[in-house]
Design an enzyme around this catalytic site. Structure first.
Site, PDB file in Angstrom:
ATOM      1  N   LYS A 111     -21.281  62.139 -39.353  1.00 22.86           N
ATOM      2  CA  LYS A 111     -19.884  62.925 -38.926  1.00 22.86           C
ATOM      3  C   LYS A 111     -19.724  64.452 -38.700  1.00 22.86           C
ATOM      4  O   LYS A 111     -18.732  64.751 -37.992  1.00 22.86           O
ATOM      5  CB  LYS A 111     -19.323  62.932 -40.927  1.00 22.86           C
ATOM      6  N   LYS A 193     -20.793  50.165 -37.226  1.00 17.45           N
ATOM      7  CA  LYS A 193     -19.391  49.351 -38.760  1.00 17.45           C
ATOM      8  C   LYS A 193     -18.377  49.286 -38.130  1.00 17.45           C
ATOM      9  O   LYS A 193     -18.213  50.406 -37.395  1.00 17.45           O
ATOM     10  CB  LYS A 193     -20.257  50.512 -39.721  1.00 17.45           C
ATOM     11  N   LYS A 196     -12.277  52.012 -39.669  1.00 16.05           N
ATOM     12  CA  LYS A 196     -10.488  52.112 -40.788  1.00 16.05           C
ATOM     13  C   LYS A 196     -10.566  53.396 -39.194  1.00 16.05           C
ATOM     14  O   LYS A 196      -9.075  53.213 -39.089  1.00 16.05           O
ATOM     15  CB  LYS A 196     -10.246  52.973 -42.002  1.00 16.05           C
TER      16      LYS A 196
HETATM   17  P1  TYM Z   1     -15.089  54.329 -47.416  1.00 18.36           P
HETATM   18  O1  TYM Z   1     -13.921  55.071 -48.636  1.00 18.36           O
HETATM   19  O2  TYM Z   1     -16.083  54.702 -46.424  1.00 18.36           O
HETATM   20  O3  TYM Z   1     -15.368  53.034 -47.511  1.00 18.36           O
HETATM   21  C1  TYM Z   1     -15.435  51.979 -48.755  1.00 18.36           C
HETATM   22  C2  TYM Z   1     -16.047  51.480 -49.778  1.00 18.36           C
HETATM   23  O4  TYM Z   1     -16.402  50.070 -49.015  1.00 18.36           O
HETATM   24  C3  TYM Z   1     -17.187  50.178 -48.175  1.00 18.36           C
HETATM   25  N1  TYM Z   1     -17.167  49.546 -46.407  1.00 18.36           N
HETATM   26  C4  TYM Z   1     -18.447  48.775 -45.813  1.00 18.36           C
HETATM   27  N2  TYM Z   1     -18.405  47.443 -46.393  1.00 18.36           N
HETATM   28  C5  TYM Z   1     -19.579  46.390 -45.682  1.00 18.36           C
HETATM   29  N3  TYM Z   1     -19.031  47.035 -44.306  1.00 18.36           N
HETATM   30  C6  TYM Z   1     -18.728  47.875 -43.662  1.00 18.36           C
HETATM   31  N4  TYM Z   1     -17.760  48.136 -42.422  1.00 18.36           N
HETATM   32  C7  TYM Z   1     -17.719  49.064 -44.814  1.00 18.36           C
HETATM   33  N5  TYM Z   1     -16.751  49.802 -44.125  1.00 18.36           N
HETATM   34  C8  TYM Z   1     -16.943  50.427 -45.699  1.00 18.36           C
HETATM   35  C9  TYM Z   1     -18.214  51.304 -48.217  1.00 18.36           C
HETATM   36  O5  TYM Z   1     -19.485  51.250 -48.477  1.00 18.36           O
HETATM   37  C10 TYM Z   1     -17.312  51.573 -49.910  1.00 18.36           C
HETATM   38  O6  TYM Z   1     -18.307  50.711 -50.834  1.00 18.36           O
HETATM   39  N6  TYM Z   1     -17.814  57.929 -50.244  1.00 18.36           N
HETATM   40  C11 TYM Z   1     -17.432  56.666 -50.177  1.00 18.36           C
HETATM   41  C12 TYM Z   1     -16.235  56.760 -51.375  1.00 18.36           C
HETATM   42  C13 TYM Z   1     -15.562  57.339 -53.249  1.00 18.36           C
HETATM   43  C14 TYM Z   1     -17.207  56.471 -53.721  1.00 18.36           C
HETATM   44  C15 TYM Z   1     -16.986  57.365 -54.519  1.00 18.36           C
HETATM   45  C16 TYM Z   1     -17.244  55.122 -54.181  1.00 18.36           C
HETATM   46  C17 TYM Z   1     -16.137  58.472 -53.693  1.00 18.36           C
HETATM   47  N7  TYM Z   1     -16.303  58.383 -54.698  1.00 18.36           N
HETATM   48  C18 TYM Z   1     -18.347  57.168 -56.073  1.00 18.36           C
HETATM   49  C19 TYM Z   1     -18.349  54.578 -55.304  1.00 18.36           C
HETATM   50  C20 TYM Z   1     -17.479  55.998 -55.686  1.00 18.36           C
HETATM   51  C21 TYM Z   1     -16.555  56.386 -49.058  1.00 18.36           C
HETATM   52  O7  TYM Z   1     -16.697  57.311 -48.193  1.00 18.36           O
HETATM   53  O8  TYM Z   1     -16.006  55.021 -49.448  1.00 18.36           O
END
Ligand code: TYM
Length: 330
Positions: A111, A193, A196
């Site tokens: 990032k 990947k 969004k």
């Molecule tokens: P974020 O918002 O980027 O993504 C949310 C969840 O979706 C999964 N994900 C995917 N899985 C498979 N293929 C993909 N292309 C894909 N894109 C996203 C991510 O692995 C995630 O599970 N840091 C986290 C948010 C967060 C969180 C937490 C998660 C904040 N606090 C505590 C668990 C526990 C994040 O940025 O996810």
């Protein structure tokens, strides 16, 4: 009963990647465990957000969680910024997390490379807030996609270090990662990947996309110059990604999906994957639209959710404050 916590940043619309990598498992786990599912809005502001859009997406995200099958009566659905214990615990944990550890986080490295003009301190300490999210509920399992595994491992390291000094304060959480679909790739660039930040070029499917847009994106999905429909992530990343999506959307296994399309062309295959995803998303989109029309109901869900979450979280926070030597409020 085991405790589950997970969350998604409302920094964009919910994607098919986050559905397959995370939400689908949340729904399954929600039947048997005590589950906390949040909108990670504190994490979202590590990147600049347009305030009105962030607010709208946060509410849309709640509607989509429910529409995906998370029952607010059985799960605690809440907005991270409405439960102050997350930020409060994160501050303390910051003091038990090493600069070197955070520097090694691959997501920070990616990032900050992409976003060189805004490498803020929040982006750097992001995994510490995530550790606080998880540890404040004493979660056993954290259902996430592959890309979050390193953050859950760091959470265990921070918890272990803290416990080593103060005794058993935190439970050590395990990541819970799906066998198929832990890393859904972009339909346009199958080496990357699905994310969004890539919603305009057809590489990313969002849960609320219209059926015709979903079909168009799958028809245009990048494959390869061969003709064979075979699962081989290295040699055929595009086709393998589509096979994974198809398997998850239909509940079939990957070998069954390979057999089903053996001898058929990519055109037929991509059409079928598109149709399967349209059918998967149809009820989600319809239910989410319905829920979004009822702002009072959504408000009730997140207000009650924050109250319940705060009750659990404050117990851990109080214990931590006491352990480190803060004077208790009378
Ligand atoms: P974020 O918002 O980027 O993504 C949310 C969840 O979706 C999964 N994900 C995917 N899985 C498979 N293929 C993909 N292309 C894909 N894109 C996203 C991510 O692995 C995630 O599970 N840091 C986290 C948010 C967060 C969180 C937490 C998660 C904040 N606090 C505590 C668990 C526990 C994040 O940025 O996810």
């Amino acid at each position: 009963k085991k405790i589950i916590l997970s969350g998604i940043k409302p920094s964009g619309a919910l994607t098919l990647g986050s559905y397959i990598g995370a939400i689908k498992n949340w729904v399954e786990l929600s039947e048997t465990y005590d589950c906390y599912y949040m909108m990670a809005d504190l994490h979202a502001v590590t990147v600049r957000q347009e305030p009105a859009a962030l607010r709208r997406r946060t509410l849309e995200q709640i509607a989509q969680y429910i529409a995906c099958g998370l029952d607010p009566e059985k799960n605690v659905i809440f907005i991270q910024s409405q439960v102050p214990a997350h930020a409060e615990l994160a501050w303390v944990l910051n003091c038990y997390t090493m600069f070197g550890e955070l520097s090694r986080m691959t997501q920070f490295k990616d990032k900050s490379a992409k976003n060189a003009d805004n490498i803020n301190a929040g982006l750097f300490t992001y995994p510490v807030l995530m550790a606080a999210d998880i540890l404040v509920y004493q979660a056993d399992l954290v259902p996430v996609g592959e890309d979050q595994k390193q953050h859950v491992e760091l959470t265990r390291d921070i918890a272990g270090r803290f416990n080593g000094i103060y005794g058993d304060v935190f439970k050590l959480p395990e990541p819970f990662i799906p066998k198929v679909g832990a890393r859904i790739m972009s339909l346009q660039e199958p080496a990357n990947k699905m994310s969004k930040s890539e919603t305009d070029n057809g590489g990313c499917i969002c849960l609320l996309d219209k059926p015709e847009d979903v079909m168009r994106a799958f028809k245009r999905a990048v494959t390869d110059s061969e003709t064979e429909i075979r699962y081989d992530v290295k040699a055929k990343p595009g086709v393998s990604n589509l096979l994974q999506i198809y398997a998850v959307a239909t509940g079939k296994t990957i070998p069954d999906a390979e057999a089903e399309f053996s001898g058929k062309g990519y055109g037929v295959f991509k059409q079928a994957v598109g149709e399967a995803v349209v059918e998967l998303l149809r009820p989600v989109r319809e239910e989410a639209e319905h829920l979004l029309a009822d702002k009072a109901y959504l408000e009730k869900v997140y207000t009650e959710g924050a109250e319940k979450a705060a009750r659990t979280a404050s117990k851990t926070l109080r214990k931590v404050y006491k352990k480190v030597g803060f004077v208790q409020k009378s």
